[in-house]
Design a protein around this motif. Structure first.
Motif, short mmCIF file in Angstrom:
data_model
loop_
_atom_site.label_atom_id
_atom_site.label_comp_id
_atom_site.label_asym_id
_atom_site.label_seq_id
_atom_site.Cartn_x
_atom_site.Cartn_y
_atom_site.Cartn_z
N GLY A 47 0.84 -1.20 0.00
CA GLY A 47 0.00 0.00 0.00
C GLY A 47 0.87 1.25 0.00
N GLY A 48 0.34 2.34 -0.48
CA GLY A 48 1.08 3.59 -0.49
C GLY A 48 2.13 3.69 -1.58
N GLY A 49 2.02 2.87 -2.60
CA GLY A 49 3.00 2.88 -3.68
C GLY A 49 3.00 4.19 -4.45
N GLU A 50 1.82 4.80 -4.61
CA GLU A 50 1.74 6.08 -5.33
C GLU A 50 2.51 7.16 -4.59
N TYR A 51 2.44 7.13 -3.26
CA TYR A 51 3.16 8.11 -2.44
C TYR A 51 4.67 7.94 -2.63
N ILE A 52 5.15 6.70 -2.62
CA ILE A 52 6.58 6.45 -2.78
C ILE A 52 7.04 6.87 -4.18
N VAL A 53 6.23 6.60 -5.20
CA VAL A 53 6.57 7.04 -6.56
C VAL A 53 6.66 8.56 -6.61
#
Length: 123
Positions: A8-14
């Protein structure tokens, strides 16, 4: 190419990796690093003048140069793999500094290994 795993939260890391890549690729960041090196050089020369310790000055110079040249100058591509959202759009981020990419990849792979092992054992 390095891989960063997340649950989860992959968009934030990108988005964070894109921001870091854009910020460090900008000419302003290079100017800031140059200003810090000049201030460090001035401090080192002042310390050298007061203590006559050549070794401390040379050690500072070599250490600062090696850290910058090994961790900030080389760029890598980071691929973000989100375990919850496998269809994450734009998961490959180019021009991330090597130091950040390697640390993010290593720590996320260790965390992913322990998470998967715990799911097998306790599942």
């Amino acid at each position: 190419m390095l891989e960063v795993f997340t649950i989860g939260g992959g968009e934030y890391i990108v988005n964070v990796m894109n921001a870091v890549a854009a910020w460090t690729g900008d000419g302003g960041f290079a100017s800031m690093i140059q200003a810090v090196f000049v201030m460090g050089l001035a401090y080192g020369l002042l310390s050298l003048a007061l203590t006559f310790n050549w070794k401390a000055f040379i050690d500072w110079f070599i250490t600062a140069t090696l850290i910058y040249m090994c961790l900030m100058v080389p760029r890598v591509t980071v691929v973000v793999t989100d375990r919850i959202n496998p269809g994450l759009p734009g998961a490959a981020v180019a021009n991330v500094p090597l130091g950040l990419g390697v640390m993010a990849s290593f720590t996320s792979q260790v965390g992913d290994y322990f998470t998967r092992s715990a799911e097998v054992v306790f599942g």
